[in-house]
Design an enzyme around this catalytic site. Structure first.
Site, PDB file in Angstrom:
ATOM      1  N   HIS A   9      32.186  72.838  38.796  1.00 52.63           N
ATOM      2  CA  HIS A   9      32.635  71.810  37.861  1.00 52.63           C
ATOM      3  C   HIS A   9      34.160  71.705  37.829  1.00 52.63           C
ATOM      4  CE1 HIS A   9      34.116  74.709  34.889  1.00 52.63           C
ATOM      5  NE2 HIS A   9      33.040  75.419  35.167  1.00 52.63           N
ATOM      6  N   SER A  12      37.661  72.822  32.913  1.00 50.22           N
ATOM      7  CA  SER A  12      37.234  72.609  31.531  1.00 50.22           C
ATOM      8  C   SER A  12      38.417  72.800  30.585  1.00 50.22           C
ATOM      9  CB  SER A  12      36.111  73.587  31.164  1.00 50.22           C
ATOM     10  OG  SER A  12      36.634  74.892  30.978  1.00 50.22           O
ATOM     11  N   LEU A  13      38.202  72.459  29.320  1.00 56.82           N
ATOM     12  CA  LEU A  13      39.264  72.653  28.330  1.00 56.82           C
ATOM     13  C   LEU A  13      39.640  74.127  28.205  1.00 56.82           C
ATOM     14  CD1 LEU A  13      38.032  70.189  25.567  1.00 56.82           C
ATOM     15  CD2 LEU A  13      40.034  69.899  27.038  1.00 56.82           C
ATOM     16  N   THR A  21      34.940  81.611  29.335  1.00 55.56           N
ATOM     17  CA  THR A  21      34.032  80.594  28.797  1.00 55.56           C
ATOM     18  C   THR A  21      32.575  81.030  28.826  1.00 55.56           C
ATOM     19  OG1 THR A  21      35.575  78.918  29.609  1.00 55.56           O
ATOM     20  CG2 THR A  21      33.419  78.156  28.874  1.00 55.56           C
ATOM     21  N   ARG A  58      29.847  70.877  31.108  1.00 53.05           N
ATOM     22  CA  ARG A  58      30.892  70.694  32.108  1.00 53.05           C
ATOM     23  C   ARG A  58      30.317  70.475  33.502  1.00 53.05           C
ATOM     24  NH1 ARG A  58      30.892  75.892  30.035  1.00 53.05           N
ATOM     25  NH2 ARG A  58      31.023  77.687  31.467  1.00 53.05           N
ATOM     26  N   GLU A 109      26.767  79.458  34.136  1.00 51.57           N
ATOM     27  CA  GLU A 109      27.813  80.415  34.443  1.00 51.57           C
ATOM     28  C   GLU A 109      27.373  81.823  34.048  1.00 51.57           C
ATOM     29  OE1 GLU A 109      29.956  81.753  36.053  1.00 51.57           O
ATOM     30  OE2 GLU A 109      31.887  80.820  35.570  1.00 51.57           O
ATOM     31  N   ARG A 110      28.013  82.811  34.629  1.00 51.07           N
ATOM     32  CA  ARG A 110      27.779  84.199  34.231  1.00 51.07           C
ATOM     33  C   ARG A 110      28.065  84.357  32.738  1.00 51.07           C
ATOM     34  NH1 ARG A 110      30.917  89.483  35.629  1.00 51.07           N
ATOM     35  NH2 ARG A 110      32.529  88.115  36.458  1.00 51.07           N
ATOM     36  N   TYR A 111      27.182  85.069  32.043  1.00 53.11           N
ATOM     37  CA  TYR A 111      27.376  85.320  30.621  1.00 53.11           C
ATOM     38  C   TYR A 111      28.423  86.419  30.463  1.00 53.11           C
ATOM     39  CZ  TYR A 111      26.388  86.418  25.753  1.00 53.11           C
ATOM     40  OH  TYR A 111      26.511  86.641  24.407  1.00 53.11           O
ATOM     41  N   ARG A 136      35.747  90.236  36.589  1.00 53.30           N
ATOM     42  CA  ARG A 136      35.727  88.846  37.040  1.00 53.30           C
ATOM     43  C   ARG A 136      35.203  88.686  38.472  1.00 53.30           C
ATOM     44  NH1 ARG A 136      41.029  85.656  36.466  1.00 53.30           N
ATOM     45  NH2 ARG A 136      39.558  83.950  36.751  1.00 53.30           N
ATOM     46  N   ARG A 137      35.502  89.651  39.353  1.00 54.10           N
ATOM     47  CA  ARG A 137      35.248  89.425  40.771  1.00 54.10           C
ATOM     48  C   ARG A 137      34.239  90.372  41.406  1.00 54.10           C
ATOM     49  NH1 ARG A 137      36.722  85.100  39.894  1.00 54.10           N
ATOM     50  NH2 ARG A 137      38.758  84.181  40.314  1.00 54.10           N
ATOM     51  N   HIS A 179      28.857  76.526  38.540  1.00 50.59           N
ATOM     52  CA  HIS A 179      30.007  77.261  38.004  1.00 50.59           C
ATOM     53  C   HIS A 179      30.544  78.266  39.007  1.00 50.59           C
ATOM     54  CE1 HIS A 179      28.921  75.652  34.013  1.00 50.59           C
ATOM     55  NE2 HIS A 179      27.701  75.737  34.514  1.00 50.59           N
TER      56      HIS A 179
END
Length: 235
Positions: A9, A12-13, A21, A58, A109-111, A136-137, A179
């Protein structure tokens, strides 16, 4: 030969504000809207037969904005449950140019658990740069109360195999709007990436990643840009 097109996507904001997010349902920023429209311009001549998105706005916005530029049909969300499954049907000739869009929580997306709503710079101050990078990775390290990429793959890969691959086997072109991490898990599976390689994998927002489905295999063509295809996948 069919095509699988993966798109993360647009911004996003909360991407813009550098906030984790996850499953919080945040819409696109103005820049994200423009990214989606640009992707639509790149894909305007591609004929899609079916579209899959996550259930988050999104990703849905991105798919719809992409298809607003498309020359071959109009995207229409298919309701798979309740009365809307019946009432949302378009009958006869009027439904001929509609392209079905299926929403799936499995593509969410991943929670991110406790980190959802946290500014990423603040999280680094609390936990350290290296720990936040691992969350994150990495493949199998989950943030507090959240999912690892391995956990995410447990829902995305079955959905890929059960819902998306069968459409490709029918010769249909498929667009998936999802995502960064749900797509990382899919790309890891398709490309047979190692845990070390996926650590460096980042899916950019709004740039289509295209695969050809041939002889029951997905073969990467690369990212579609204004300059043509870019094959670099691991960053």
């Amino acid at each position: 030969m069919a095509l699988l097109v993966l798109v993360r996507h647009g911004e996003s904001l909360w991407n813009r504000l550098n906030i984790f997010t996850g499953w919080v349902d945040i819409p696109l920023s103005e820049n994200g809207i423009q990214e989606a429209l640009k992707a639509g311009d790149l894909l305007k001549d591609y004929k899609f037969d079916v579209i899959f998105t996550s259930e988050l706005v999104r990703a849905i916005q991105t798919a719809m904005l992409i298809m607003s530029r498309n020359k071959h049909g109009v995207a229409k969300i298919e309701h798979e449950n309740g009365k809307m499954k019946e009432w949302g049907t378009v009958y006869g000739e009027h439904g001929r140019n509609y392209i079905p869009v299926y929403k799936a929580w499995q593509l969410n997306e991943r929670y991110y658990g406790k980190l959802q709503g946290w500014n990423k710079d603040y999280a680094r101050k609390v936990y350290g740069d290296e720990q936040v990078l691992l969350w994150r990775r990495s493949y199998d390290i989950a943030p507090p109360g959240g999912e690892s990429l391995k956990d995410t793959a447990k829902r995305t890969i079955p959905y890929l195999k059960e819902r998306i691959i069968p459409e490709l086997e029918k010769g249909k072109n498929v667009l998936v709007s999802a995502h960064g991490n749900s797509l990382r898990s899919v790309v890891m599976h398709i490309e047979n990436l190692t845990k070390e390689e996926v650590l460096r994998l980042n899916i950019p927002t709004g740039i289509p990643l295209i695969y050809e489905y041939k002889n029951r295999k997905l073969i990467r063509k690369g990212y579609l840009t204004e300059r043509g295809f870019i094959n670099k996948l691991i960053e």
